[in-house]
Write a protein that holds these residues in place. Structure first.
Motif, PDB file in Angstrom:
ATOM      1  N   LEU A 164       0.828  -1.207   0.000  1.00 37.81           N
ATOM      2  CA  LEU A 164       0.000   0.000   0.000  1.00 37.81           C
ATOM      3  C   LEU A 164       0.867   1.263   0.000  1.00 37.81           C
ATOM      4  O   LEU A 164       0.532   2.256  -0.657  1.00 37.81           O
ATOM      5  CB  LEU A 164      -0.928   0.001   1.216  1.00 37.81           C
ATOM      6  CG  LEU A 164      -2.112  -0.971   1.177  1.00 37.81           C
ATOM      7  CD1 LEU A 164      -2.906  -0.877   2.476  1.00 37.81           C
ATOM      8  CD2 LEU A 164      -3.020  -0.677  -0.009  1.00 37.81           C
ATOM      9  N   GLN A 165       1.966   1.233   0.743  1.00 37.94           N
ATOM     10  CA  GLN A 165       2.839   2.402   0.785  1.00 37.94           C
ATOM     11  C   GLN A 165       3.353   2.750  -0.609  1.00 37.94           C
ATOM     12  O   GLN A 165       3.291   3.915  -1.048  1.00 37.94           O
ATOM     13  CB  GLN A 165       4.013   2.142   1.735  1.00 37.94           C
ATOM     14  CG  GLN A 165       3.629   2.142   3.198  1.00 37.94           C
ATOM     15  CD  GLN A 165       4.801   1.772   4.097  1.00 37.94           C
ATOM     16  OE1 GLN A 165       5.735   1.103   3.671  1.00 37.94           O
ATOM     17  NE2 GLN A 165       4.750   2.206   5.350  1.00 37.94           N
ATOM     18  N   HIS A 166       3.871   1.757  -1.313  1.00 32.15           N
ATOM     19  CA  HIS A 166       4.411   2.018  -2.651  1.00 32.15           C
ATOM     20  C   HIS A 166       3.303   2.424  -3.613  1.00 32.15           C
ATOM     21  O   HIS A 166       3.490   3.322  -4.455  1.00 32.15           O
ATOM     22  CB  HIS A 166       5.140   0.787  -3.183  1.00 32.15           C
ATOM     23  CG  HIS A 166       5.712   0.983  -4.554  1.00 32.15           C
ATOM     24  ND1 HIS A 166       5.024   0.651  -5.707  1.00 32.15           N
ATOM     25  CD2 HIS A 166       6.894   1.531  -4.964  1.00 32.15           C
ATOM     26  CE1 HIS A 166       5.759   0.956  -6.757  1.00 32.15           C
ATOM     27  NE2 HIS A 166       6.904   1.487  -6.339  1.00 32.15           N
ATOM     28  N   ALA A 167       2.151   1.782  -3.484  1.00 28.36           N
ATOM     29  CA  ALA A 167       1.042   2.110  -4.376  1.00 28.36           C
ATOM     30  C   ALA A 167       0.607   3.560  -4.197  1.00 28.36           C
ATOM     31  O   ALA A 167       0.400   4.282  -5.184  1.00 28.36           O
ATOM     32  CB  ALA A 167      -0.127   1.163  -4.129  1.00 28.36           C
ATOM     33  N   HIS A 168       0.478   4.007  -2.945  1.00 33.14           N
ATOM     34  CA  HIS A 168       0.067   5.391  -2.709  1.00 33.14           C
ATOM     35  C   HIS A 168       1.154   6.379  -3.139  1.00 33.14           C
ATOM     36  O   HIS A 168       0.849   7.483  -3.613  1.00 33.14           O
ATOM     37  CB  HIS A 168      -0.277   5.593  -1.233  1.00 33.14           C
ATOM     38  CG  HIS A 168      -1.641   5.087  -0.854  1.00 33.14           C
ATOM     39  ND1 HIS A 168      -2.794   5.771  -1.138  1.00 33.14           N
ATOM     40  CD2 HIS A 168      -2.033   3.944  -0.232  1.00 33.14           C
ATOM     41  CE1 HIS A 168      -3.837   5.085  -0.697  1.00 33.14           C
ATOM     42  NE2 HIS A 168      -3.410   3.969  -0.141  1.00 33.14           N
ATOM     43  N   ASP A 169       2.407   5.987  -2.976  1.00 32.34           N
ATOM     44  CA  ASP A 169       3.505   6.883  -3.356  1.00 32.34           C
ATOM     45  C   ASP A 169       3.664   7.000  -4.869  1.00 32.34           C
ATOM     46  O   ASP A 169       3.945   8.090  -5.393  1.00 32.34           O
ATOM     47  CB  ASP A 169       4.825   6.390  -2.755  1.00 32.34           C
ATOM     48  CG  ASP A 169       4.881   6.538  -1.241  1.00 32.34           C
ATOM     49  OD1 ASP A 169       4.061   7.290  -0.691  1.00 32.34           O
ATOM     50  OD2 ASP A 169       5.741   5.877  -0.620  1.00 32.34           O
ATOM     51  N   LYS A 170       3.500   5.876  -5.589  1.00 31.02           N
ATOM     52  CA  LYS A 170       3.916   5.844  -6.995  1.00 31.02           C
ATOM     53  C   LYS A 170       2.824   5.484  -8.002  1.00 31.02           C
ATOM     54  O   LYS A 170       2.965   5.812  -9.187  1.00 31.02           O
ATOM     55  CB  LYS A 170       5.053   4.814  -7.161  1.00 31.02           C
ATOM     56  CG  LYS A 170       6.274   5.060  -6.288  1.00 31.02           C
ATOM     57  CD  LYS A 170       7.032   6.309  -6.727  1.00 31.02           C
ATOM     58  CE  LYS A 170       8.334   6.462  -5.923  1.00 31.02           C
ATOM     59  NZ  LYS A 170       9.085   7.681  -6.347  1.00 31.02           N
ATOM     60  N   LEU A 171       1.755   4.826  -7.568  1.00 27.71           N
ATOM     61  CA  LEU A 171       0.859   4.227  -8.551  1.00 27.71           C
ATOM     62  C   LEU A 171      -0.566   4.747  -8.518  1.00 27.71           C
ATOM     63  O   LEU A 171      -1.320   4.536  -9.475  1.00 27.71           O
ATOM     64  CB  LEU A 171       0.831   2.695  -8.367  1.00 27.71           C
ATOM     65  CG  LEU A 171       2.185   1.972  -8.402  1.00 27.71           C
ATOM     66  CD1 LEU A 171       1.995   0.495  -8.097  1.00 27.71           C
ATOM     67  CD2 LEU A 171       2.856   2.167  -9.754  1.00 27.71           C
ATOM     68  N   LEU A 172      -0.979   5.397  -7.423  1.00 31.14           N
ATOM     69  CA  LEU A 172      -2.368   5.803  -7.267  1.00 31.14           C
ATOM     70  C   LEU A 172      -2.499   7.323  -7.253  1.00 31.14           C
ATOM     71  O   LEU A 172      -1.584   8.039  -6.838  1.00 31.14           O
ATOM     72  CB  LEU A 172      -2.949   5.233  -5.962  1.00 31.14           C
ATOM     73  CG  LEU A 172      -2.944   3.714  -5.802  1.00 31.14           C
ATOM     74  CD1 LEU A 172      -3.437   3.333  -4.411  1.00 31.14           C
ATOM     75  CD2 LEU A 172      -3.806   3.056  -6.876  1.00 31.14           C
TER      76      LEU A 172
END
Length: 735
Positions: A205-213
């Motif tokens: 979730l951390q990476h997704a919120h930082d880079k993908l969402l």
């Protein structure tokens, strides 16, 4: 060979261990190899390669083999690669599928960009595409190549191949502008294990919120909340307190001598378990309490801590914290999924429906005999979480004075064993059986050489303690240096010196006469128990037979081997919940999943000659089970001779009416030549897994000679063990 035994034997086994994969691999559910898998390699033709761990449980040898990224799986991997993972059970969880479908339909009211992380077979991706009328954009991220291959087949079968962009990468390898054109508006994902965090939910979730969402994205699920309850349970206590249970033993062996009681214990972690199976043995000492809340729609913290004040509702000893989670799938809080035990009566737990095995409750053990509390006394629970797990500390607050603290800390040497092994070592009946067997074996033998072939520290201590003149060599193929260090620490308390005991430095079971100091082995013993084989099928401990064969050149002519033989036992059983959770898939929420059945090891209408695999399972944790026949013997394995193919056959008469869902199989280890000391690993014993061979479809059975013409009165069960492929083939024919 009898015609019921297939001539096409299963090739080398591929095991996906039923634990969990930490960090952000996003897909291979509950797979935990001994070490991190090698990275993918890019070949000269730009195709991808991944590595699959190939393990031979009978020899203990393992190797990494390459899976090519082409249209077809390589020949060696056409059998169920993922049969021991929980994909099949998860896809058979109709309530789980329904609530995800309801939440996705409610969330996706207009075309947008949807990202599915850990896509598996693509079920959530297809739900998202359908909800948007195939007008939006769906990116499916699946890192595990065999599953990505399977997903492509599912998408093709359902006409979704062009509607969904499948990327075979980890989500933290995705780049906007390279792999995906833009940040996603909606995240749909189900990367949850029984503990909630073990599959890498937080870093994903951390990476997704930082880079993908996009900022403030929509998510399905919306939120997860963890809950707990304090319990007293003798069953749970036996699974972790070796020191307390050993104090009741009468054999004079001290696995955890006084002052060294922290030497052996279970790892401080949450253990998945079907707690409803021990409800009658469990006293609830608190009401349920909330622990942590994780919001999928915002970036989570890597670490968190909380304190919960809890009032005891009864007198007792706190042996464990039982925990579960509730998933809120929509922002309005109208769609829920719960993993709570059956005794919790809440809206989220009502209507969940069938028993399932992919998500259980979790148990956190308190060290030692537990913490005594009185009704009305306040308990302070300190909970903390990392990126992948949750841990607890429990204190009892004495009014206006001080705090009685339950200390989890232990320093110095530690030998971490499974909870089942702890319980076995603390079981007085089991210990007395081993004591009698070793004592009989040593009777009349002086200055003898004894070899412990497996990882049994108990047998090593027994042999050294009972014979003051014998020399003992322990192979410890799994424990190795840890085993040697442990023996050095407990030798004095057990009445022997280390000049009579040694741990082989060789990395395999084959010893030479030089390794045995020029002497032949007079006594070869094992439980058998192998550190690396825990959680596997019971007959995979036939590795002892393989080790005995490798040691043949150094065995004396009158060597005594213990156990002297193994007996494959079985019982026909009704197992409706287990069968339902593993049966063949058809439509799942309107999407055809029939192409996954063979790969996932389903039971049901598989194309001939395919059959579902034998599953390792603790039968006592099934929600519903019933014996339909007497226990019967299929085949015996004679350890007095080198390992060889074995075949056995049994005519089985049914003793009760019911639906037969399969056969439960296990091994009884015969410790002495008189057959008077037998250690069983059957369903009546909780500390071992049995093997379950599920039928293609349930069969109505009854007592032979009954008036019913729709019931079978008997069946023939056959077994063939081929050491060349380290596999046991089970066949049956009803009559």
């Amino acid at each position: 060979m009898n015609s019921l035994i297939s001539k096409t034997l299963i090739p080398s086994i591929f095991l996906c261990f039923s634990t969990r994969l930490t960090l952000t691999t996003n897909s291979l559910r509950h797979f935990k190899p001994p070490s991190l898998p090698p990275p993918r390699l890019m070949t000269s033709d730009s195709s991808q390669r991944v590595f699959q761990l190939k393990l031979d449980p009978v020899t203990g040898n393992s190797e990494w083999v390459v899976i090519e990224d082409n249209d077809e799986l390589p020949e060696f991997s056409k059998e169920p690669l993922l049969a021991t993972t929980s994909y099949l059970d998860m896809l058979n969880d109709s309530y789980r599928n329904k609530v995800f479908r309801l939440a996705i339909d409610k969330t996706l009211t207009k075309p947008c960009h949807v990202l599915d992380i850990g896509a598996g077979t693509g079920l959530l991706s297809m739900m998202a595409a359908r909800a948007m009328g195939l007008n939006g954009m769906v990116t499916a991220c699946e890192s595990y190549l065999p599953m990505a291959k399977l997903m492509r087949k599912v998408l093709h079968r359902n006409g979704m191949g062009k509607a969904i962009n499948l990327i075979n990468k980890r989500s933290d390898e995705l780049q906007v502008g390279v792999d995906i054109p833009s940040r996603a508006d909606v995240l749909v994902s189900e990367i949850l294990d029984s503990e909630l965090l073990g599959e890498g939910l937080i870093p994903t979730l951390q990476h997704a919120h930082d880079k993908l969402l996009v900022e403030n994205p929509l998510t399905v699920p919306y939120r997860a909340v963890t809950y707990g309850q304090l319990v007293e349970s003798t069953c749970l206590w036996k699974l972790h307190d070796l020191y307390g249970n050993e104090a009741k033993a009468s054999d004079g062996i001290y696995l955890v001598p006084a002052g060294l009681d922290t030497f052996i214990h279970v790892k401080s972690q949450q253990y998945p378990m079907h707690c409803d199976a021990i409800r009658k043995e469990t006293k609830l000492l608190s009401e349920p309490f909330k622990i942590f809340e994780f919001d999928f729609w915002k970036r989570p913290d890597s670490h968190g801590e909380t304190e919960v004040q809890i009032k005891a509702i009864d007198d007792g000893s706190i042996h464990a914290v039982v925990s579960w989670w509730i998933l809120q799938l929509d922002p309005e809080g109208t769609i829920f999924y719960s993993t709570a035990p059956g005794w919790i009566k809440s809206p989220a737990n009502i209507g969940k429906g069938n028993w399932c095995d992919h998500w259980k409750q979790c148990v956190w053990f308190l060290r030692g005999t537990g913490m005594k509390v009185s009704k009305g006394e306040e308990v302070l629970l300190e909970a903390s979480h990392t990126e992948t797990n949750v841990s607890y500390n429990v204190n009892v607050r004495v009014p206006q004075t001080d705090i009685r603290q339950h200390d989890y800390r232990s320093g110095g040497f530690q030998l971490l064993l499974s909870s089942e092994r702890i319980a076995t070592y603390g079981d007085n009946k089991w210990r007395l059986s081993m004591l009698a067997a070793v004592r009989n074996a040593l009777q009349g033998r002086v200055n003898r050489l004894c070899v412990v072939a497996d990882d049994s520290i108990f047998l090593t201590l027994l042999a050294a303690n009972l014979s003051k003149t014998s020399h003992v060599i322990s192979l410890f193929p799994g424990l190795r240096d840890k085993g040697a260090q442990y023996l050095e620490n407990v030798a004095k308390a057990n009445g022997f010196s280390m000049d009579r005991v040694e741990v082989s430095e060789k990395r395999k079971a084959c010893l030479t006469i030089n390794d045995t100091h020029g002497k032949k082995v007079d006594l070869l013993i094992g439980e058998p128990y192998y550190y690396a084989n825990e959680g596997m099928l019971p007959w995979q401990n036939l590795r002892f037979w393989k080790d005995r064969t490798l040691l043949d050149p150094v065995l004396s002519e009158d060597v005594l081997i213990m156990p002297c033989k193994g007996i494959l036992k079985a019982c026909a059983m009704s197992l409706p919940d287990l069968w339902r959770s593993r049966h063949c898939l058809g439509e799942v929420e309107g999407f055809d999943h029939s192409v996954v059945n063979t790969t996932l090891g389903a039971c049901g209408e598989l194309p001939a000659p395919k059959e579902g695999p034998s599953l390792p399972f603790s039968i006592w944790q099934c929600d519903e089970s019933k014996e339909l026949s007497e226990i019967f013997t299929i085949v015996e394995f004679d350890f007095s001779k080198p390992i060889s193919p074995c075949y056995g056959k049994a005519q089985v008469q049914f003793t009760k009416h019911g639906l037969c869902h399969g056969f439960v199989l296990w091994v009884d280890w015969v410790m002495d030549a008189e057959n008077s000391i037998i250690v069983s690993t059957g369903p009546d014993h909780r500390y071992w897994k049995q093997g379950v061979k599920l039928l293609t479809k349930p069969v109505a059975v009854g007592i032979n000679g009954s008036k019913s013409t729709s019931e079978f009165g008997s069946t023939v069960v056959e077994a063939f063990f081929d050491p060349a492929i380290s596999e046991l083939i089970i066949k049956h024919a009803f009559s």
